[in-house]
Every structure is written in C-alpha cells, then in structure tokens.
Design an enzyme around this catalytic site. Structure first.
Site, PDB file in Angstrom:
ATOM      1  N   CYS A  14       0.838  -1.209   0.000  1.00 26.03           N
ATOM      2  CA  CYS A  14       0.000   0.000   0.000  1.00 26.03           C
ATOM      3  C   CYS A  14       0.869   1.254   0.000  1.00 26.03           C
ATOM      4  O   CYS A  14       0.648   2.184  -0.782  1.00 26.03           O
ATOM      5  CB  CYS A  14      -0.899   0.033   1.236  1.00 26.03           C
ATOM      6  SG  CYS A  14      -2.068  -1.330   1.349  1.00 26.03           S
ATOM      7  N   ASP A 448      36.384  19.567  14.918  1.00 26.02           N
ATOM      8  CA  ASP A 448      36.831  20.944  15.094  1.00 26.02           C
ATOM      9  C   ASP A 448      37.479  21.032  16.485  1.00 26.02           C
ATOM     10  O   ASP A 448      37.132  20.265  17.383  1.00 26.02           O
ATOM     11  CB  ASP A 448      35.609  21.871  14.999  1.00 26.02           C
ATOM     12  CG  ASP A 448      35.948  23.306  15.365  1.00 26.02           C
ATOM     13  OD1 ASP A 448      36.937  23.819  14.824  1.00 26.02           O
ATOM     14  OD2 ASP A 448      35.232  23.888  16.193  1.00 26.02           O
ATOM     15  N   ASP A 646      30.948  23.227  15.852  1.00 23.66           N
ATOM     16  CA  ASP A 646      29.937  24.026  16.542  1.00 23.66           C
ATOM     17  C   ASP A 646      29.849  25.465  16.054  1.00 23.66           C
ATOM     18  O   ASP A 646      28.960  26.201  16.469  1.00 23.66           O
ATOM     19  CB  ASP A 646      30.231  24.045  18.049  1.00 23.66           C
ATOM     20  CG  ASP A 646      31.464  24.881  18.372  1.00 23.66           C
ATOM     21  OD1 ASP A 646      32.417  24.851  17.562  1.00 23.66           O
ATOM     22  OD2 ASP A 646      31.478  25.564  19.404  1.00 23.66           O
TER      23      ASP A 646
END
Length: 845
Positions: A14, A448, A646
């Site tokens: 379906c 980082d 960040d």
C-alpha cells in the site's frame, strides 16, 4: 517538508502504491510514505489538493497532517501547534477498534469451532436437532463464519478495493484466502445436501470433510490478533515522540501591564516577560533577566545534573525550574522553541526513508501479485497431479494467508523510529532516517578544535610564581590588573581568582597597550602584565622563567608575565582546555576502527599540543572556513567522513561531510547545516551516535532477514512442496497464525533497541570498510619563508598558495617560518615561490 496523514494502508504494498502515485504529481520533488506512522512527507511545490487527489485515485485517503477536516479533504490548515506537533495524530486509535473486532470474532469462532471440530471430530455433545443432521450443522457453520466475515469486513473492502485499483495488498491476500475457503465450503454444503436427499451417506461424509468454514473465520480472527499485537507494538515505537509532546507546557505566567497573568502558551509572543517559580516548567525559550536558579534540562539533553542559570543565560521550554524565582524575556515561542524543533526533527525523521528501506519497497511492490500468481499455480499444479479440488484449494489458500508483505514493510521504519526515539531521549537528534543509517558507516571523524574538543573558553592552567612570591600574591595582583581589561584571556584570570576566593585589589591609571600588555598603579607602585617582550622592558625576567614559558607555549598554552615595580612576580599560563571527556571519546572512536582527525584554524604548535593531549590520529592546522571544506572533501576520497563542529565557520565543512554532526551548544547555522545534533554538547556523544546508528542498522538487517527468510521458507511449505519429501502439510489456519506473528515479531525485535546502552564501549567492533579506497597520491613541498610576523601574514601566504592551480592546501606557520604545500599535481617550485614573493615575503629555501 509538508506532512500528510494517509488512511487505508495495510501493508508495504500500500505504501509503495501511494508513494508511486504521489511521485507522479507535477511539482513533487520527493515523496516518502511511512506505514508505521501512516504518514507521508512530500517535498516540492505541488498543491496539497493535487497530492490528496492522487492518493484518493490510488484507493486511499489523505489529509494535511493536523487538519481538522475529514480524512479525504485538504482541511482548513494545520491545527495549533503545527503538523509536526499533533499529539493526537500519534495516539493509538487502532488498537481499541481491533480489540472490539477480535472479541466479537472470538465469540462466534468459539461456537463455530465447537460444532466443526468438537462435535464432528471428537463427538462433543450438541442439541438433539443437530445430532444427526449434518446439513443443519453445515448451515450453522455457514452462518457463524459469515458473521465473523461481516465483523471483519474491512479486510474484504480494502482487499478487493486494492484489486480493483490493480494494487493488491496484504488485505487482498487475506480476503482472497477467506473468500475462497468460504466459497468452496458453500459449494461442498450444497453437494452434501444433494447427497443426503439422494440417501448417499458416503457422499455426505466426503463433502462434510471438505468444509473450510472454520478456516475462513479462523484466518480473519488470527490476522486480527496479529494486527492488534502489531498496532500495540507500533504504538510503543512512538512513545519517545509522545513523551516529548507531553512535556510541552500548556500555560505561562506573563507580565501584562505590570500584572502577572496566566495565559495559554499559544498567546505568548516574542519579547513578552514571563516568570517561573520553583517547581514550574519553563513555558518558552527565553533569556533570564532577574534571579538565579538551578534548571533541570534532562527532558531536552538527557543530562540529569541541573544547570545553574543567572541573568543573561538562556532557558528552554519544558525544562524545570528547581530552586529559585526567575524572570525572563521570551526569545523563541511556538514552533521556534528548542522543544518544538526537537519534536519536528524526530517527526521528520519518521516521515523519511532510509536507503535500505528501498530494498524492501521494491520487493513489496511486486510481492502481492507474485503471491497471488503462486497460489493460482499451486492449485492448478495439485489438480494436475490428481489431487481433489479441496486439497488443491487448501494449498492455494495456505499460500495466500502465510505470505507476509507487512513484515517486509515494517522491518526498516520500526527500527528507525525506535532508534530515533532512543537518540532523542539521550540528547542525540538524527534529522532524517538517512542520517541514522549513514552515521554508523563512518570511517573518518573530523573534529573541530575550539568548542568541540576544547571547552571554547580560556582557563588558567598553570601558576608559576617568581622567586620569593606566593601564588596568592601573584594571582591577586594579576586579578587587580586584568579586572579592567576586555581581553578574553583576562576572564580566565578573574575566574581563577574567584574560584580561589580572592577579592581583586584596586588599581589606578590603568592603560592597555595593544599587542603588548597592561600597566597600572597599585598603591603608587607600577604593576605590569603582558607578553615576554613587553615584560623585558619593565623588569628582569629570569632565564628559568623564559624556559618555562617556552615549554608552556610548546604545549599550546599562552604564558602571561606579571611584574610589580622592578620585581618579577611570575607567569600565569592560560589555554583553551580540552573537555574532560574528549580523550575518552577519541579513544572510543579509534576502538571502533575510526580514524580521528582534528581540523582547526589555530596555529600549528597549539593545534599539535591539543591534538597530542586529545590523542587524535592526525592534526590539520591553520585552515580557514573554506579550507576546512576543502580538507573534508580531500578526506572523503579516503573513506566516509563525519564532521563534528559548533561554529559558523564549520557550516561549509558540515555540509560537505557525509554526515555533519553539530555540537548543540553551537550556533544555529551549524545546527541547520548538520545531519545530527548533539544537545549535550559532549564529544562522547559522537561515538554514542555512531554506536546507536550501528545498532539500528543491525536491527534493520535482522528484521529484513527474518521477513525474507519467513517468506522464503513459509511459501514453499504452504505450496506443499515438502509433502512428497517429508510429508509436511500446512493447514490454512496455521498459515494465518504464522502470518499474524511475523509482523509482531519484527516490531518486537525493533523494540529491543530501547534497551540498548549508547555509552557502553566494551562491545564496540572495528568497522569493516565497504571497499578499499584507492589511495590518492599525495605530493608535498615545504617552503622556507622569511618576513612572516603574525597570523595575518600566515593567512595572506596561505591564500596566495592555495590560489595556485594544482595546490590542494597549504599549512603555514609564521613561528616555524614554513609553508607545507599539499599538491594535487606537480607544481614547479618557481611558481610557488612567485606566489609567495608577490605578497612581499621572501622564499629562501
């Protein structure tokens, strides 16, 4: 992404049909249908009415998620709170309905089984009217099985509707199996009646054993049992999302015209002043204006230790104010709050599809038609082999009812939903199903430095007093001098003094000398603070202090020199210290077989010092934002790359990486660019996210294996292929029971993920690389350069070198006086030399 609620779906066939139909609508860029949540995510410019019409044309119902209209309309728009936040849409409406159907079916089935099996096979007592009247018993069975079929008419409506739309589904298989059993039994009942009228008792007994009324009813009842168990289990997979929604406060106390007024949360606007008393939930995101308190943020970050909040600090909706009275200004309301964004991420992830799901989708698309064809061939085959119509039909019905496209369709989405919910509970948010699947395949993690490996805020690391000077005297004088400075390093000295309980003294005639240091008078005595060069012009710095300062600098620390009058007071070393959990997180990643690379714009010496302390495999220093993106692009040629960062400058690299991981305390831009968000801002959540992704993928593989294995074994058994060899024959009723349990088992297996420990590292395994990457030939040239004095000089030389065709990257250090140039192809030395000397620096080697 626009989300829709889809009704009428019963299996993966379906959802595949709906997806195919909507994808053909002009303006639809992508479409993903989730059987688990009965939802559909659509991206593109197509009108909602056209999309809903396409779903209806395919034989199903649809509405914009959150609309208040009927299931087939576009509705009047999202309900308050938005599509992603409709708690009622996730409520389990299916189980109560199925429970009623099941109990009603069981009542009629019990009587039917008593007469069909108990009386006819084992001689159980019945009213005298039925004792020797086989036709009456047959008619009773017909009426009882018909009652069960009416109760479960949804199977027939959905199944035959799908057949008419040339999109057969699981309900089609059930409806065909039950209808065939019932139809053949009605034929046998008529033949038995004729035989009894003719006095042919042998014929009566023969046809009586051809009754499959109990099978027709039992198939429907057992499938309903399976559907109910499946619905209850599916309801549990969305517990995490429903739990998040329940956290949302309903009211807020705001200040209106100087009066505190309680208002519904929907009426709070950005800029409103609201107050929160101890024990109350914070209603919206805001900034503390007055008061101090400890706030429990476990609902959003999973962190159990309350966070101290004071004026200027951010607070988030659904966190709990535990101790003090605070007055705040609303900064983000409605769907902009952190809680709402989390719910949206989890909801969107449920509405998207993981790449591995496409395998099951392709199979599901052809599965049901193939099963119907196999059932027909099975009947024909057994008739050709000389078996009776009843025997051949029983084998065909068994094929129809044992085949399970549902298990295939649920294998991936249930694991994705449970995994995503578990991640959300632990402060790890996967934005899409793709990111949940792909994160676990990471081979290289790029980190980082500032704010990711390190705390991002300078801290005092060493206090080295001069001869005859106490630590307290050095720190007290430094604090008095730095109190009036705006330099970031000054904050570290003041924080250290505060921790030691030292009150800063008073100085006068304060002066800041940019690039050198600070001067002032303390009780008439000159005091100084700054770098070595500046301090040497004021006081005599001992040789031992110079050596200590050099050693500190080699370790990535910044030495600050202090003096008073003609006396050398000592050195205070300041550094951006690494987070407590960073070395452990790096070690865990390495134990997973993942290479860890640190990428930073800092100078080479500081970067290598931090890299050594954190334990990373490789350090790439002195890179600008576009250089970070280039470095990630180069690393991708060696394996799958996840980048964790960040800052705004990390956004290009996060986007370029195969998986971008944003540290939650970072900027909105970094979070928007990432695929995974770590709400706790802890590096240890990077291996936890990879661990969870691997566990979810492993669970998906298990589910798919059992779903495929079940059908591969079950269908041949139902066809009767084992009868000539082992004598194994499958009754249609047992086939229906097996079909019911298959989906339940898949969902239950996915729910096991809720017990998975994300932070348990002792079971980590080395990743198996998908294929050996072709090693890229790396060429490097090192230039010795004169004239570079500062970071600005480094940046100019780096930019000039990286602009040269054939140069991939350049690591420049003004302290070492070198530029290490990485080349994609051989570049002549003279070309590199000219590029540098055009910037007024001299290349000497």
């Amino acid at each position: 992404m626009e989300q829709y609620t889809v009704t009428g779906m019963s299996c993966a066939a379906c959802s595949a049909r709906v997806e195919k139909a909507v994808s053909k609508v002009p303006g639809v860029e992508s479409c993903s249908v989730s059987l688990l949540t009965n939802s559909m995510g659509v991206e593109g410019s197509a009108d909602a009415a056209d999309i809903i019409a396409a779903v209806k044309e395919a034989g199903y119902g649809a509405s914009v998620k959150g609309s208040r209209s009927g299931e087939d309309g576009a509705g009047s728009g999202p309900a308050a709170g938005g599509a992603a936040f409709d708690e009622d849409a996730l409520a389990d409406h299916e189980t109560p309905v199925l429970k009623k159907r099941l109990f009603s079916s069981l009542g009629f089935l019990a009587v039917l089984m008593y007469f069909s099996m108990g009386h006819m096979m084992w001689g159980w007592p019945v009213p005298e009217f039925f004792a020797d009247n086989h036709v009456a018993v047959g008619l009773l069975q017909l009426l009882l099985s018909a009652a069960v079929m009416v109760i479960n008419q949804k199977f027939f409506i959905s199944g035959f509707k799908g057949l008419l739309h040339r999109a057969p589904n699981m309900d089609t298989l059930v409806a065909l199996g039950s209808a065939a059993s019932f139809g053949w039994s009605v034929y046998a009942l008529f033949e038995m009646t004729e035989a009894q009228l003719n006095g042919d008792m042998a014929g009566v007994m023969t046809y009586m054993h051809e009754f499959y009324f109990e099978s027709a009813a039992m198939i429907l009842t057992l499938i309903t049992v399976g559907k109910m168990l499946e619905a209850r289990s599916k309801g549990r997979t969305t517990d995490a999302l429903k739990g998040l929604m329940k956290l949302a406060p309903k009211t807020a106390v705001v200040e209106r015209d100087g009066v505190e007024t309680e208002v519904p949360i929907a009426q709070v606007k950005k800029g409103d002043i609201f107050v929160v008393r101890p024990g109350e939930n914070i209603p919206v995101d805001g900034v503390v204006l007055e008061g101090e308190s400890a706030v429990n943020e476990a609902a959003l970050t999973g962190e159990s230790i309350p966070a101290d909040k004071g004026p200027g600090d951010m607070v988030s909706a659904a966190t709990v104010n535990q101790s003090g009275f605070i007055r705040c200004e609303a900064s983000r309301v409605g769907e902009d709050t952190t809680l709402s964004q989390i719910i949206k991420m989890v909801s969107d992830a449920a509405a998207t599809k993981a790449p591995i799901a496409k395998v099951a989708d392709r199979v599901s698309g052809v599965f049901v038609p193939a099963v119907i064809a196999i059932a027909v061939l099975t009947v024909i085959g057994w008739l050709a082999a000389g078996e009776t119509y009843g025997f051949a039909l029983a084998r065909g019905i068994s094929v129809l009812v044992i085949s399970c496209p549902c298990a295939l369709g649920l294998a991936t989405p249930v694991a994705i939903m449970v995994g995503n919910g578990l991640g959300a509970k632990n402060g790890i948010l996967f934005k899409t199903a793709v990111s949940l699947e792909e994160t676990g395949k990471t081979e290289i993690v790029v980190l980082d430095k500032t704010g990711t490996i390190t705390s991002g805020e300078p801290r005092v690391t060493d206090l080295i007093p001069g001869e005859g000077v106490q630590e307290g005297e050095l720190l007290s004088m430094a604090c008095a001098l730095e109190k009036k400075s705006e330099h970031p390093l000054a904050k570290a000295v003041l924080l250290k003094a505060e921790e030691e309980g030292l009150a800063p003294g008073t100085v006068t005639e304060f002066k800041a000398l940019p690039g050198n240091g600070l001067t002032a008078l303390a009780e008439g005595t000159p005091v100084y603070g700054g770098n070595l060069r500046f301090m040497e012009t004021k006081v005599s710095v001992p040789e031992a202090a110079r050596d200590q300062a050099l050693a500190l600098a080699e370790n990535g620390k910044t030495p600050l020199f202090f003096g008073s009058g003609e006396r050398f007071l000592g050195i205070i070393a300041v550094a951006d210290v690494i987070k407590e959990d960073s070395p452990r997180a790096v070690k865990e990643l390495q134990n997973m077989g993942i290479r860890v690379v640190m990428l930073t714009g800092d100078n080479e010496r500081t970067a290598r010092a931090v890299g050594r302390e954190a334990g990373v495999d490789e350090v790439i220093a002195g890179v600008l934002p576009d250089g970070k993106e280039s470095a990630v692009r180069a690393l991708k040629e060696q394996g799958r790359v996840a980048m964790a960062g960040d800052g705004i400058n990390d956004a290009p690299a996060l986007t370029r990486a195969d998986t971008g991981i944003a540290i939650g305390a970072g900027t909105d831009i970094a979070i928007d660019a990432a695929d995974v968000v770590l709400m706790k801002s802890r590096l240890s959540d990077v291996p936890a996210a990879i661990r969870l992704s691997r566990a979810a993928l492993r669970n998906i593989h298990e589910n798919l294996f059992w779903a495929f294995f079940y059908n591969v074994v079950g269908i041949p058994l139902a066809m009767g292929l084992f009868i000539p060899v082992l004598g194994w024959k499958l009754n249609p009723m047992f086939g229906a029971a097996a079909m019911s349990l298959s989906s339940f088992c898949v969902v239950s297996n996915a729910l096991r993920l809720n017990f998975f420990d994300l932070h348990r590292a002792d079971r980590d395994r080395k990743i198996k690389a998908e294929k050996k990457k072709k090693e890229k030939k790396i060429m490097e040239k090192t230039l010795k350069i004169e004239g570079m004095m500062c970071g600005h000089c480094e940046a100019r030389v780096k930019k000039a070198l990286e602009a040269v065709p054939g140069v991939e990257s350049a690591a420049v250090s003004h302290e070492a006086g070198t530029a290490v140039v990485t080349l994609k192809e051989d570049v002549a030395y003279d070309v590199l030399k000219k590029a540098v000397e055009d910037q007024d620096y001299k290349v000497i080697d």
